[in-house]
Design an enzyme around this catalytic site. Structure first.
Site, mmCIF file in Angstrom:
data_model
loop_
_atom_site.group_PDB
_atom_site.id
_atom_site.type_symbol
_atom_site.label_atom_id
_atom_site.label_comp_id
_atom_site.label_asym_id
_atom_site.label_seq_id
_atom_site.Cartn_x
_atom_site.Cartn_y
_atom_site.Cartn_z
ATOM 1 N N GLY A 17 52.191 -47.814 -71.609
ATOM 2 C CA GLY A 17 52.923 -47.215 -70.324
ATOM 3 C C GLY A 17 54.321 -48.100 -70.320
ATOM 4 C CB VAL A 83 41.558 -52.371 -76.306
ATOM 5 C CG1 VAL A 83 41.138 -53.680 -76.391
ATOM 6 C CG2 VAL A 83 42.694 -52.091 -77.183
ATOM 7 C CD GLU A 174 57.564 -39.094 -54.907
ATOM 8 O OE1 GLU A 174 57.127 -38.983 -55.754
ATOM 9 O OE2 GLU A 174 58.749 -39.744 -54.732
HETATM 10 C C1 LIG Z 1 50.799 -40.787 -59.161
HETATM 11 C C2 LIG Z 1 51.752 -42.019 -59.281
HETATM 12 C C3 LIG Z 1 52.973 -42.059 -58.670
HETATM 13 C C4 LIG Z 1 54.059 -43.071 -59.197
HETATM 14 N N1 LIG Z 1 55.122 -42.904 -58.670
HETATM 15 C C5 LIG Z 1 56.098 -43.982 -58.786
HETATM 16 C C6 LIG Z 1 57.188 -44.068 -58.387
HETATM 17 O O1 LIG Z 1 57.656 -43.007 -57.936
HETATM 18 N N2 LIG Z 1 58.024 -45.012 -58.711
HETATM 19 C C7 LIG Z 1 57.621 -46.128 -59.340
HETATM 20 O O2 LIG Z 1 58.385 -47.070 -59.651
HETATM 21 N N3 LIG Z 1 56.224 -46.300 -59.694
HETATM 22 C C8 LIG Z 1 55.529 -45.394 -59.406
HETATM 23 N N4 LIG Z 1 54.145 -45.420 -59.598
HETATM 24 C C9 LIG Z 1 53.690 -46.567 -60.453
HETATM 25 C C10 LIG Z 1 54.093 -46.829 -61.961
HETATM 26 O O3 LIG Z 1 53.704 -45.674 -62.560
HETATM 27 C C11 LIG Z 1 53.395 -47.881 -62.420
HETATM 28 O O4 LIG Z 1 53.632 -49.039 -61.641
HETATM 29 C C12 LIG Z 1 53.641 -48.090 -63.877
HETATM 30 O O5 LIG Z 1 53.107 -47.055 -64.703
HETATM 31 C C13 LIG Z 1 53.027 -49.490 -64.165
HETATM 32 O O6 LIG Z 1 53.175 -49.680 -65.746
HETATM 33 P P1 LIG Z 1 52.142 -50.264 -66.885
HETATM 34 O O7 LIG Z 1 52.849 -50.358 -68.168
HETATM 35 O O8 LIG Z 1 51.861 -51.455 -66.106
HETATM 36 O O9 LIG Z 1 51.037 -49.353 -66.770
HETATM 37 P P2 LIG Z 1 50.806 -47.817 -67.183
HETATM 38 O O10 LIG Z 1 52.253 -47.185 -67.030
HETATM 39 O O11 LIG Z 1 49.604 -47.294 -66.145
HETATM 40 O O12 LIG Z 1 50.036 -47.991 -68.550
HETATM 41 C C14 LIG Z 1 49.015 -48.109 -69.012
HETATM 42 C C15 LIG Z 1 48.730 -47.803 -70.277
HETATM 43 O O13 LIG Z 1 47.528 -48.690 -70.774
HETATM 44 C C16 LIG Z 1 46.593 -47.526 -71.406
HETATM 45 N N5 LIG Z 1 45.354 -48.011 -71.337
HETATM 46 C C17 LIG Z 1 44.596 -48.469 -70.369
HETATM 47 N N6 LIG Z 1 43.547 -49.310 -70.444
HETATM 48 C C18 LIG Z 1 43.405 -49.050 -71.899
HETATM 49 C C19 LIG Z 1 42.495 -49.541 -72.847
HETATM 50 N N7 LIG Z 1 41.187 -50.426 -72.387
HETATM 51 N N8 LIG Z 1 42.812 -49.302 -74.122
HETATM 52 C C20 LIG Z 1 43.968 -48.590 -74.437
HETATM 53 N N9 LIG Z 1 44.745 -48.191 -73.899
HETATM 54 C C21 LIG Z 1 44.627 -48.485 -72.315
HETATM 55 C C22 LIG Z 1 46.899 -46.373 -70.589
HETATM 56 O O14 LIG Z 1 46.246 -45.163 -71.262
HETATM 57 C C23 LIG Z 1 48.293 -46.340 -70.336
HETATM 58 O O15 LIG Z 1 48.976 -45.597 -71.199
HETATM 59 C C24 LIG Z 1 53.262 -44.203 -59.685
HETATM 60 C C25 LIG Z 1 52.011 -44.318 -60.205
HETATM 61 C C26 LIG Z 1 51.201 -43.140 -60.084
HETATM 62 C C27 LIG Z 1 49.833 -43.161 -60.576
#
Ligand SMILES: Cc1cc2nc3c(=O)[nH]c(=O)nc-3n(C[C@H](O)[C@H](O)[C@H](O)COP(=O)(O)OP(=O)(O)OC[C@H]3O[C@@H](n4cnc5c(N)ncnc54)[C@H](O)[C@@H]3O)c2cc1C
Length: 423
Positions: A17, A83, A174
């Site tokens: 992510g 994982v 949105e």
């Molecule tokens: C519908 C929606 C709209 C949003 N809109 C906004 C916005 O407008 N502005 C904003 O700033 N934020 C927004 N957010 C929040 C933002 O997307 C998140 O805060 C951000 O994606 C967090 O990043 P991250 O890397 O922590 O996790 P994520 O981006 O969620 O990535 C996690 C990754 O881990 C992988 N994963 C999870 N568990 C496992 C496992 N056990 N094994 C292997 N892979 C795994 C998943 O496949 C994913 O690719 C939104 C979220 C959603 C759901």
């Protein structure tokens, strides 16, 4: 898992992510071997998922292949796997494709949808956390339009045309705006056998105002914009039950609807294996220090939405949005390289760049630290920020083209039921 042995320290990142990708980019081609693991082979730009759900964008334009991100870096590897467990005693993880040892492990798994224990809602509502889920919503909306066109009674037709969105955070707001655009611009043209007045969009929020994480200014403006678009906003309204047809709330508001979209909350997506104290039970986020180190595990880190760093300014941790994830990913990359070089790490300090939400085709609200505004200019700012944040030049060009085309033609061109959704 066929990862070659080397003299370099191995950093395993779980999750591609915002946090995982920025970390992987920062440490690529440096003094470490990097293994990025994700259960999808692409990065998802979650902020624009709602545009896929409402037929505004094709799914490919908000996803980006993870292998492409690391392709030029010979010491970086990607594995498509889930994982399943961490075995900290052996510095090892267990995945759906085998075991892998690590020198440093980074958990960047983000969040999953939170149904607050309501099994009926979990079984019958539509979540929107991934590209396949957004495509399910797109199919269901379009299928319901088709079913409404052949419904025998007004009641039946309205049940297909009642769209209930639960949760008026940025995602719910949105999405409600985008579905209202479908009602106002697409229904009258493509479905002239349907009466747009039979279509109702309900946005239900448990708190006393929409956009609870944003300022009151943003909240008031957003509600005004939504109401103008025809969205029925109901605050202080908690959905208690949904059996796939009838929505029951804590008030006397009750309605028949074939579509309930659940945007009411998220909870962390932790991996089994660490001791219970490492995890904050209520939110499922790992307790981390200012270096994103998980409590009591010096070589295990958590970043982004899954990390809970409680500081004086952020007693409940950082907001679960993209910026903290990006900033933590980048800093942790630098810190891990410092650790490998036996240098001390630098603490994380969040730079809040503000928050925003868009409503419909040309309105948005923006909260900056010292300035809050809404309307057309805010929408322009929203578009620019989202366009520039997308991963990949091709995706930016495609999204810009689609937005321009949709804006000029009042259209949403991706109105396709490619993979029918079965409830
Ligand atoms: C519908 C929606 C709209 C949003 N809109 C906004 C916005 O407008 N502005 C904003 O700033 N934020 C927004 N957010 C929040 C933002 O997307 C998140 O805060 C951000 O994606 C967090 O990043 P991250 O890397 O922590 O996790 P994520 O981006 O969620 O990535 C996690 C990754 O881990 C992988 N994963 C999870 N568990 C496992 C496992 N056990 N094994 C292997 N892979 C795994 C998943 O496949 C994913 O690719 C939104 C979220 C959603 C759901």
């Amino acid at each position: 898992m066929n990862i070659p042995q080397s003299n370099l320290s191995r950093i395993v990142i779980v999750g591609g992510g915002f946090a995982g990708v920025n970390l992987a980019k920062t440490i690529a081609n440096k003094n470490a071997q990097v293994v990025l693991i994700d259960k999808h082979n692409y990065h998802t730009f979650q902020p624009l998922l709602y545009q896929v759900s409402s037929s505004g964008l094709e799914p490919d334009s908000i996803a980006y292949p993870l292998r492409k991100i690391i392709k030029k870096h010979k010491t970086s590897f990607f594995r498509l796997a889930e994982v399943e467990q961490i075995v900290p005693e052996n510095n090892e993880i267990i995945t759906s494709i085998g075991h892998l040892s690590y020198d440093y492990l980074v958990i960047a798994t983000g969040t999953k949808t939170n149904y607050f224990g309501n099994k009926a809602i979990q079984s019958n509502s539509m979540p929107m956390k991934s590209v396949p889920q957004a495509l399910n919503i797109r199919s269901l909306i379009l299928q319901n339009f088709e079913k409404a066109a052949i419904a025998d009674t007004k009641e039946e037709r309205e049940a297909y045309l009642n769209f209930v969105i639960v949760g008026a955070g940025p995602t719910g707001v949105e999405l409600a705006g985008a579905i209202a655009e479908l009602k106002n611009n697409i229904l009258p043209r493509d479905y002239h056998d349907l009466d747009p007045d039979d279509m109702h969009i309900y946005l239900l929020e448990g708190a006393e105002r929409v956009l609870p994480p944003m300022s009151e200014h943003a909240s008031k403006k957003a509600e005004k914009f939504l109401t103008k678009l025809g969205v029925k906003v109901r605050c202080n309204t908690v959905v208690k039950h949904y059996d796939g047809s009838t929505v029951t709330t804590n008030s006397d508001l009750k309605m028949e609807s074939e579509t309930l979209i659940w945007a009411a909350g998220v909870t962390g997506a932790p991996i089994q294996g660490l001791k219970a104290e490492a995890l904050m039970e209520k939110t499922n986020r790992y307790n981390v220090n200012q270096f994103n180190q998980v409590e009591d595990y010096p070589n295990i880190f958590a970043v982004g939405d899954i990390a809970l760093m409680t500081l004086e300014d952020y007693p409940k941790g950082h907001p679960q949005v993209a910026q903290p994830a990006i900033q933590q990913g980048k800093l942790l990359g630098k810190n891990l390289l410092r650790l490998i070089d036996n240098k001390s790490m630098k603490p994380f300090v969040y730079k809040d760049k503000g928050s925003m939400a868009t409503i419909g085709r040309n309105k948005a609200v923006v909260d900056l630290k010292h300035y809050k505004f809404g309307g057309f200019f805010a929408w322009f700012v929203w578009m620019f920020v989202h366009l520039m944040s997308l991963v990949g030049f091709r995706n930016r060009v495609i999204v810009l083209f689609n937005w321009t085309y949709n804006y000029i033609n009042f259209d949403k061109a991706a109105r396709l039921i490619i993979r029918p959704f079965k409830k």
